[in-house]
Design an enzyme around this catalytic site. Structure first.
Site, short mmCIF file in Angstrom:
data_model
loop_
_atom_site.label_atom_id
_atom_site.label_comp_id
_atom_site.label_asym_id
_atom_site.label_seq_id
_atom_site.Cartn_x
_atom_site.Cartn_y
_atom_site.Cartn_z
CG LEU A 156 3.86 4.42 -20.43
CD1 LEU A 156 3.23 5.55 -19.44
CD2 LEU A 156 2.88 3.54 -21.17
CB CYS A 283 6.25 6.56 -11.67
SG CYS A 283 5.03 5.36 -12.64
#
Ligand code: NAD
Length: 471
Positions: A156, A283
């Site tokens: 996601l 991330c």
């Protein structure tokens, strides 16, 4: 459909979204966090992060299908599958810091009694982590037949997290045992069978009853590698187009045209080909570093990833130089800033290039008025409001009497500003756009000096544009 009892450990961007979505898919979910304040907030109906659809999903399921607790032992004992979704931040060496995963795995191990459990890595972890988790659990005396460790990487994106979770490009499950693979496939069955998309309240997206997401079953090692390799590849794509943008600037071409032409090639694809001020977030930076570290440990030279990181850092500096070229000196200048989050649609400011740029502006003696639709509360914890740093309530307040306006985050609303109003609000009509949200020709016609990334500079008197070109 088989209802599975699930525990999700960690109620951050991934854990909370996964909890809400699993509940929405019909499972019974216990969301665990060791941050008592967060648990209290969630129990009281609050939502600690900004994500579309998340409040609705939580409200709909709070009464019956999702509960919040800090009691991992109880949650483990009442669940068939336990998803670990805690943070895996970057350590000093660049490797992933797995201490949170380790702590959770040990506590799960101490809580397993007589029922079989599948412990699932949802966090992004390096290859071999499943082996370590298995060893930790065995070391705590849990017999091998009472558990399996599987990997289910999450893809996601913050800002569209709920839609991404319920409409994934693929669902990857890494499992060594048939039993674990079966349990995980039954958890995702509402999506893979298409049943979820028939529900009247289903969240809209690209999957549907007739085109459900594919399910890919792999080894646990392969699943772990799929996640790291995918993020490293996407970061590489961004760095690649950023260097192409710099070439475009040097020759006077428009990178938007170039990336459009490249993206029309189905082998390349248009996504992640937007030039800008570099990638950020919680991330890409850490996952590129962690994957590089994995390769290093295996004596594999993955110098390409080092280059991706260097380019990303230089891209921020290049943008900063561009601001300097427009303003000449910084001390005492008043700068309007649109966007602090690392990208539009989220309140996350972790590793945000926008935040770096604001910090540099302040260091150079500028006064900054910043606006972000969602990230200002978080930003205040890093850069407290004060004489030189103001947080304001809308884009025009940020632009008020500013010597220049910087666009640093790609929020959709920043692409839809009333340009006439902006023009008379600014002290000097200079817009420096790190996200290429406007058309340079239109900005020239509206009498702005407009600098963007990888595109020619526009200036109302076109000859004067040369003055803004980087030396
Ligand atoms: P986050 O920091 O938002 O949330 C982590 C949560 O775990 C926090 O609420 C923290 O309090 C909790 N936690 C830490 N230790 C705990 C413990 N011992 N027991 C219970 N709770 C504990 O992190 P995130 O952004 O949700 O990321 C989680 C993982 O998912 C990371 O590995 C990340 O790389 C990966 N991931 C993140 C994204 C994303 O967009 N954020 C996307 C895909 C994968």
């Amino acid at each position: 459909m088989e209802m599975v009892s699930i525990a999700v450990v960690g109620s951050g961007y991934v854990g909370l979204v996964a909890s809400a979505c699993f509940a929405e898919m019909g499972h019974s979910v216990i969301c665990v966090d060791n941050d008592e304040t967060k648990v209290r907030l969630l129990r009281d109906g609050g939502v600690p992060i900004h994500e579309d659809y998340l409040p609705e999903l939580l409200n709909r399921n709070r009464a019956n299908r999702v509960e919040f607790t800090s009691d991992l032992r109880d949650a483990t004992q009442r669940s068939q599958a336990i998803f670990i979704a805690v943070g895996t931040p970057q350590s000093k060496t660049g490797s992933a810091d797995l201490s949170y995963v380790d702590a959770v795995a040990s506590e799960i191990a101490r809580s397993i009694d007589s029922d079989y459990k599948v412990i699932v890595e949802k966090s992004t972890v390096p290859v071999y982590t499943n082996e370590w988790i298995r060893r930790v659990i065995e070391r705590n005396g849990v017999p091998r037949e009472l558990f399996d460790v599987a990997s289910n990487p999450e893809f996601l994106r913050e800002g569209t997290a709920v839609v991404d979770f319920l409409h994934p490009d693929r669902i990857v499950i890494g499992a060594e045992s048939e039993r674990a693979g079966k349990l995980l496939s039954s958890i995702y069955e509402p999506l893979t069978s298409g049943a979820y998309y028939r529900l009247p309240q289903s969240v809209p997206g690209c999957c549907g009853e007739k085109n459900p997401p594919p399910f890919l079953l792999t080894s646990t090692k392969a699943a772990e590698l799929i996640k790291h390799a995918s993020n490293a590849f996407l970061a590489m794509k961004i760095s690649f187009i950023n260097v192409v943008a710099n070439v475009c600037e040097a020759v006077g071409a428009d990178v938007e045209q170039v990336s459009r032409g490249m993206g029309m090639d189905s082998r390349i694809g248009p996504r992640f080909l937007r030039a800008g001020i570099g990638y950020g977030g919680s991330c890409f930076p850490k996952d590129v570093a962690a994957f590089r570290h994995v390769a290093e440990q295996l004596n594999i030279d993955f110098g390409l990833l080092k280059e991706v990181e260097t380019i990303n850092e230089e891209q921020k500096q290049r943008f900063f130089q561009k601001v300097r070229s427009a303003l000449w000196t910084f001390r005492g200048k008043r700068i309007g800033v649109l966007g602090i989050a690392f990208k539009g649609g989220t309140d996350d400011i972790r590793e945000s290039p926008a935040l770096d740029i604001v910090e540099q502006l302040l260091k150079e003696g500028c006064t900054v008025s910043a606006f972000d639709p969602a990230a200002m509360e978080r930003a205040k914890e890093i850069i407290p409001p004060g004489q030189c740093m103001r947080y304001v309530s809308d884009p025009y307040a940020a632009a008020q009497d500013a010597d220049a306006l910087l666009i640093l985050t790609d929020w959709q609303e920043f692409a839809e500003l009333d340009l006439d109003r902006l023009h008379y609000t600014l002290r000097y009509p200079i817009v420096i756009d790190g996200r290429n949200l406007y058309d340079p020709d239109e900005m020239r016609q509206r009498e702005f000096t407009y600098l963007s990334v990888g595109r020619p500079i526009s200036h109302p008197m076109q000859d004067a544009a040369a003055a803004y070109r980087l030396p």
